[in-house]
Design a protein around this motif. Structure first.
Motif, PDB file in Angstrom:
ATOM      1  N   ASN A 563       0.760  -1.181   0.079  1.00  0.00           N
ATOM      2  CA  ASN A 563      -0.018   0.030  -0.147  1.00  0.00           C
ATOM      3  C   ASN A 563       1.019   1.292  -0.114  1.00  0.00           C
ATOM      4  OD1 ASN A 563      -2.451  -1.118   0.060  1.00  0.00           O
ATOM      5  ND2 ASN A 563      -2.440  -1.463   2.262  1.00  0.00           N
ATOM      6  N   SER A 564       0.674   2.075  -0.765  1.00  0.00           N
ATOM      7  CA  SER A 564       1.336   3.428  -0.835  1.00  0.00           C
ATOM      8  C   SER A 564       1.073   4.127   0.327  1.00  0.00           C
ATOM      9  CB  SER A 564       1.081   4.304  -2.094  1.00  0.00           C
ATOM     10  OG  SER A 564      -0.373   4.785  -2.069  1.00  0.00           O
ATOM     11  N   LEU A 565       1.825   5.353   0.740  1.00  0.00           N
ATOM     12  CA  LEU A 565       1.661   6.212   1.771  1.00  0.00           C
ATOM     13  C   LEU A 565      -0.010   6.861   1.461  1.00  0.00           C
ATOM     14  CD1 LEU A 565       5.056   7.844   2.095  1.00  0.00           C
ATOM     15  CD2 LEU A 565       3.926   6.343   4.001  1.00  0.00           C
ATOM     16  N   ARG A 566      -0.354   7.035   0.386  1.00  0.00           N
ATOM     17  CA  ARG A 566      -1.320   7.674   0.508  1.00  0.00           C
ATOM     18  C   ARG A 566      -2.632   6.507   0.418  1.00  0.00           C
ATOM     19  NH1 ARG A 566      -1.622  12.923  -3.571  1.00  0.00           N
ATOM     20  NH2 ARG A 566      -0.414  14.301  -2.175  1.00  0.00           N
ATOM     21  N   GLN A 567      -2.410   5.539   0.121  1.00  0.00           N
ATOM     22  CA  GLN A 567      -3.445   4.247   0.202  1.00  0.00           C
ATOM     23  C   GLN A 567      -3.486   3.936   1.563  1.00  0.00           C
ATOM     24  OE1 GLN A 567      -1.680   1.600  -2.716  1.00  0.00           O
ATOM     25  NE2 GLN A 567      -3.314   1.944  -4.135  1.00  0.00           N
ATOM     26  N   SER A 568      -2.433   3.873   2.354  1.00  0.00           N
ATOM     27  CA  SER A 568      -2.549   3.800   3.803  1.00  0.00           C
ATOM     28  C   SER A 568      -3.345   4.789   4.335  1.00  0.00           C
ATOM     29  CB  SER A 568      -1.130   3.621   4.388  1.00  0.00           C
ATOM     30  OG  SER A 568      -1.040   3.621   5.777  1.00  0.00           O
ATOM     31  N   GLY A 569      -3.054   6.226   3.902  1.00  0.00           N
ATOM     32  CA  GLY A 569      -3.849   7.122   4.387  1.00  0.00           C
ATOM     33  C   GLY A 569      -5.441   7.027   4.299  1.00  0.00           C
ATOM     34  N   ALA A 570      -5.788   6.423   3.129  1.00  0.00           N
ATOM     35  CA  ALA A 570      -7.159   6.549   2.766  1.00  0.00           C
ATOM     36  C   ALA A 570      -7.767   5.395   3.549  1.00  0.00           C
ATOM     37  CB  ALA A 570      -7.243   5.898   1.093  1.00  0.00           C
ATOM     38  N   GLN A 571      -6.965   4.433   3.979  1.00  0.00           N
ATOM     39  CA  GLN A 571      -7.477   3.411   5.094  1.00  0.00           C
ATOM     40  C   GLN A 571      -8.059   3.957   6.370  1.00  0.00           C
ATOM     41  OE1 GLN A 571      -4.580   0.228   5.243  1.00  0.00           O
ATOM     42  NE2 GLN A 571      -5.099  -0.646   3.290  1.00  0.00           N
ATOM     43  N   LYS A 572      -6.979   5.113   6.603  1.00  0.00           N
ATOM     44  CA  LYS A 572      -7.459   5.750   8.210  1.00  0.00           C
ATOM     45  C   LYS A 572      -8.382   6.739   7.865  1.00  0.00           C
ATOM     46  CE  LYS A 572      -3.615   4.394  10.496  1.00  0.00           C
ATOM     47  NZ  LYS A 572      -2.915   3.310   9.457  1.00  0.00           N
ATOM     48  N   VAL A 573      -8.561   7.339   6.564  1.00  0.00           N
ATOM     49  CA  VAL A 573      -9.910   8.177   6.486  1.00  0.00           C
ATOM     50  C   VAL A 573     -11.152   7.527   6.271  1.00  0.00           C
ATOM     51  CG1 VAL A 573     -10.572   9.695   4.489  1.00  0.00           C
ATOM     52  CG2 VAL A 573      -8.419   9.655   5.044  1.00  0.00           C
ATOM     53  N   ALA A 574     -10.908   6.381   5.770  1.00  0.00           N
ATOM     54  CA  ALA A 574     -12.340   5.205   5.593  1.00  0.00           C
ATOM     55  C   ALA A 574     -12.706   4.653   6.866  1.00  0.00           C
ATOM     56  CB  ALA A 574     -11.952   4.048   4.551  1.00  0.00           C
ATOM     57  N   ALA A 575     -11.583   4.726   7.839  1.00  0.00           N
ATOM     58  CA  ALA A 575     -11.932   4.171   9.298  1.00  0.00           C
ATOM     59  C   ALA A 575     -12.354   5.237  10.253  1.00  0.00           C
ATOM     60  CB  ALA A 575     -10.734   3.319   9.822  1.00  0.00           C
ATOM     61  N   GLY A 576     -12.451   6.434   9.644  1.00  0.00           N
ATOM     62  CA  GLY A 576     -12.943   7.563  10.502  1.00  0.00           C
ATOM     63  C   GLY A 576     -11.847   8.357  11.122  1.00  0.00           C
ATOM     64  N   MET A 577     -10.724   7.988  11.083  1.00  0.00           N
ATOM     65  CA  MET A 577      -9.524   8.199  12.003  1.00  0.00           C
ATOM     66  C   MET A 577      -8.866   9.554  11.594  1.00  0.00           C
ATOM     67  SD  MET A 577      -7.657   4.653  12.645  1.00  0.00           S
ATOM     68  CE  MET A 577      -6.287   5.418  13.373  1.00  0.00           C
ATOM     69  N   THR A 578      -8.975   9.976  10.403  1.00  0.00           N
ATOM     70  CA  THR A 578      -8.222  11.337  10.030  1.00  0.00           C
ATOM     71  C   THR A 578      -8.960  11.717   8.872  1.00  0.00           C
ATOM     72  OG1 THR A 578      -6.127  12.227   9.353  1.00  0.00           O
ATOM     73  CG2 THR A 578      -6.667  10.202   8.384  1.00  0.00           C
ATOM     74  N   THR A 579      -8.571  12.847   8.039  1.00  0.00           N
ATOM     75  CA  THR A 579      -9.202  13.536   7.092  1.00  0.00           C
ATOM     76  C   THR A 579      -8.359  13.456   5.701  1.00  0.00           C
ATOM     77  OG1 THR A 579      -8.026  15.809   7.401  1.00  0.00           O
ATOM     78  CG2 THR A 579     -10.280  14.938   8.435  1.00  0.00           C
ATOM     79  N   ILE A 580      -8.868  13.568   4.640  1.00  0.00           N
ATOM     80  CA  ILE A 580      -8.220  13.422   3.390  1.00  0.00           C
ATOM     81  C   ILE A 580      -7.023  14.651   3.526  1.00  0.00           C
ATOM     82  CG2 ILE A 580      -8.294  13.945   0.819  1.00  0.00           C
ATOM     83  CD1 ILE A 580     -11.072  12.372   0.899  1.00  0.00           C
ATOM     84  N   ALA A 581      -7.349  15.800   3.692  1.00  0.00           N
ATOM     85  CA  ALA A 581      -6.867  17.147   3.740  1.00  0.00           C
ATOM     86  C   ALA A 581      -5.444  16.702   4.498  1.00  0.00           C
ATOM     87  CB  ALA A 581      -7.401  18.217   4.228  1.00  0.00           C
ATOM     88  N   GLU A 582      -5.487  16.150   5.689  1.00  0.00           N
ATOM     89  CA  GLU A 582      -4.454  15.739   6.535  1.00  0.00           C
ATOM     90  C   GLU A 582      -3.564  14.946   5.905  1.00  0.00           C
ATOM     91  OE1 GLU A 582      -2.149  16.287  10.332  1.00  0.00           O
ATOM     92  OE2 GLU A 582      -3.594  17.578   9.045  1.00  0.00           O
ATOM     93  N   VAL A 583      -3.952  13.903   5.382  1.00  0.00           N
ATOM     94  CA  VAL A 583      -3.176  12.778   4.744  1.00  0.00           C
ATOM     95  C   VAL A 583      -2.298  13.585   3.430  1.00  0.00           C
ATOM     96  CG1 VAL A 583      -3.189  10.612   3.082  1.00  0.00           C
ATOM     97  CG2 VAL A 583      -4.551  10.818   5.246  1.00  0.00           C
ATOM     98  N   MET A 584      -3.045  14.413   2.584  1.00  0.00           N
ATOM     99  CA  MET A 584      -2.395  15.056   1.464  1.00  0.00           C
ATOM    100  C   MET A 584      -1.373  15.978   2.086  1.00  0.00           C
ATOM    101  SD  MET A 584      -4.279  14.334  -1.423  1.00  0.00           S
ATOM    102  CE  MET A 584      -4.503  15.576  -2.430  1.00  0.00           C
ATOM    103  N   ARG A 585      -1.605  16.601   3.213  1.00  0.00           N
ATOM    104  CA  ARG A 585      -0.713  17.511   4.045  1.00  0.00           C
ATOM    105  C   ARG A 585       0.855  16.693   4.025  1.00  0.00           C
ATOM    106  NH1 ARG A 585       1.279  19.065   8.927  1.00  0.00           N
ATOM    107  NH2 ARG A 585       0.138  17.426   9.831  1.00  0.00           N
TER     108      ARG A 585
END
Length: 589
Positions: A563-585
């Motif tokens: 999983n790329s870093l952004r895909q890992s971030g997407a999993q956290k977004v889907a789990a309600g842990m963080t936001t898309i903007a925060e992962v992009m940052r």
């Protein structure tokens, strides 16, 4: 004023007592008369009698009849009192208060006598917090002396008492240290005074000791990861890094800050007299809960004096499970499979502050049993761990990563941790160690995991050695997590989601930050890791050559389950842990 606020005004202009508050709670239907009679009929100890009525009632944990199933805690009671009095409610956040400014508005004795605390000061207005909203005898005096309007807010009485003591004690210590240095804020030549030799207060002065103790305990309380002491021309800025973001804390006179730096250098066993060269040190202390905390100190000479940064290491991080650090079950499986090998090289990549140290130490901590010899060579030693044999790089005596690693190989190691592979010499010795039966864990500074392989090629490592020794690479970042108490559902940003997953199935729901008392109105509380784990499979090895195509390499890694870093971030977004903007940052494009 509405009817609720008008109720019970016969006792206004007085200091609140328990009977008045209980009567108003009955009148507003938060408690019934039976409960009120029970409260007023209970005997109180002298200590309880000294409490503010709201504090005493909060300790009783009364059921709130207006909100069945919830209790009347101190925050709810304060908000109720504010509404009753027609005043705004204020939660005192010390990070948002200019302590130096608000303590100049009134004396400590005046604030303590009237149980008030200024929380904000502008050119035209002073915002004053109180838990006695109808006690007004002090207002005219304060308005007349400061020639500004007074705006009242209601705050937690315990917070008012606590921060009144803390802010004024700090101001008193700064003032005392400033007088020792011969510094006055009114002096037009304060900078020249600051730069005069012999004007600094002693590093062991009682005022300086108090300020340093306050600074450290305050940082622990606010869960800061770094403390910055930054001298400027007129003042010295104190800042804390909390959840990856810097927050201004206080402004000190330059000479007082210089004495603070000297005090900390003494505690960190550094050369106090040497101010022209950068230095490193460390100190151990205890937090308010009695737990031992280690700090790494680093000084840097700047135009206006020594800048000092202290990194705070929480020993609890070493005992956190991989899942608590943000690993998914698949990430944890892949990482444990790599780190469980008897020999080879594992690389961790990412910028400074991305959590590499935590990953390395927690991994080594789990590997460091009585049957293995774990040795490290670091620059500097981040955390002192009794189960490791740790060596500090010292360039002044030619003890580099390469020479230190060469020496470690004669110490019968099983697992070696190299702080960073910076050059071909270090990489070559690490590879030789891996080839001769050692497990080597190290770091590189690259944006993603596949780039680590090309970095090794760039510094001169032959492709065949990379294929034979590298077990895998993990890139990581730290992303802020949403506050669980206030996050709210939000519409999905489809463009942002496609940027993360390129494309991928949309989650059923996502959340956005709101802000509450628990997260200081930021909407975020704490951080978690994003991980990109590359394993050296035959398919990946086949693409490692003198001129690898990084795009093909990345595609092959993803094809094989990375999983790329952004895909890992997407999993956290889907789990309600963080936001898309925060992962992009925090993640690279």
């Amino acid at each position: 004023m509405n009817n609720k606020q008008a109720d019970g005004l016969h006792h206004r202009e007085q200091m609140l007592d328990l009977a008045m508050v209980v009567s108003d709670l009955v009148r507003s239907k938060h408690i019934d008369q039976t409960t009120a009679d029970d409260i007023l009929g209970r005997p109180r100890t002298p200590e309880q009698a000294r409490l503010h009525p709201l504090e005493y009632l909060a300790d009783l944990a009364l059921d709130d009849l207006c909100h069945p199933g919830s209790k009347l805690d101190i925050e709810k009671l304060c908000q109720w009192l504010a509404e009753l009095a027609g005043q705004a409610y204020c939660h005192i956040d010390p990070l948002k208060i200019d302590a130096a400014n608000i303590t100049s508005i009134m004396s400590h004795a005046y604030a303590r006598r009237h149980q008030i605390l200024a929380v904000e000061v502008t050119d035209t207005e002073i915002v004053v917090a109180s838990a006695q909203p109808w006690h007004r005898t002090w207002e005219d005096n304060l308005r007349h002396v400061n020639r500004r309007e007074i705006r009242r807010v209601v705050a937690n009485p315990a917070d008012i008492k606590r921060y009144t003591v803390e802010f004024y004690r700090l101001a008193q210590s700064v003032m005392g240290a400033s007088s020792e240095a011969g510094v006055t804020s009114a002096s037009p030549n304060s900078f020249e005074q600051m730069m005069e030799p012999g004007k600094a207060p002693d590093a062991n002065d009682e005022h300086i000791v108090n300020i340093v103790d306050w600074l450290l305990q305050y940082a622990f309380e606010q869960k800061a990861s770094d403390i910055h002491i930054e001298p400027r021309r007129e003042q010295c800025n104190l800042r804390f890094r909390i959840d990856g973001v810097l927050h201004p804390i206080y402004q000190m006179p330059v000479k007082v800050a210089a004495a603070m730096t000297s005090r900390l250098k003494i505690l960190g066993r550094m050369n106090v007299a040497e101010k022209r060269k950068p230095q490193d040190g460390r100190l151990k202390t205890r937090n308010t809960d009695g737990y031992e905390v280690e700090l790494r100190l680093s000084t840097l000479p700047t135009a206006f004096g020594e800048k000092l940064v202290m990194r705070i290491f929480d020993p609890e991080l070493l005992i956190k499970s991989f899942s608590a650090q943000g690993f998914s079950s698949e990430d944890e499986r892949r990482w444990k499979a790599m780190s469980g090998q008897p020999n080879g090289i594992i690389l961790v990549t990412g910028p400074t502050g991305s959590g590499k140290t935590t990953t390395l130490y927690s991994t080594l901590k789990q590997l460091a049993t009585d049957q293995v010899n774990v040795c490290t060579v670091e620059d500097p030693i981040e955390m002192v761990e009794p189960t490791f044999n740790q060596m500090q790089v010292q360039h002044n005596i030619d003890l580099t990563f390469a020479s230190g690693l060469r020496a470690l190989l004669r110490q019968d190691p099983d697992i070696i941790m190299v702080g960073e592979i910076r050059d071909l010499e270090t990489a070559g010795i690490a590879i030789q160690a891996a080839l001769t039966g050692h497990l080597v864990i190290s770091t590189l500074h690259t944006n993603d995991a596949p780039s680590a392989l090309t970095r090794l090629l760039e510094i001169g490592v032959p492709p065949y050695l990379i294929k034979n020794t590298v077990l895998g690479v993990m890139a990581q970042r730290l992303v802020r997590t949403l506050c669980p108490n206030c996050k709210a559902r939000a519409p999905l940003d489809t463009i942002g989601w496609k940027a993360l997953t390129n494309p991928g199935p949309a989650p059923s729901e996502v959340y956005e930050p709101v802000g509450c008392l628990d997260c200081r109105e930021t909407g975020y509380r704490g951080r978690t890791g994003l991980y990109e784990i590359l394993t050296m499979s035959p398919g990946v090895k086949a693409l490692v050559n003198e001129n690898p195509d990084i795009t093909l390499l990345s595609q092959q890694c993803i094809k094989e389950g990375m999983n790329s870093l952004r895909q890992s971030g997407a999993q956290k977004v889907a789990a309600g842990m963080t936001t898309i903007a925060e992962v992009m940052r925090v993640t690279p494009e």
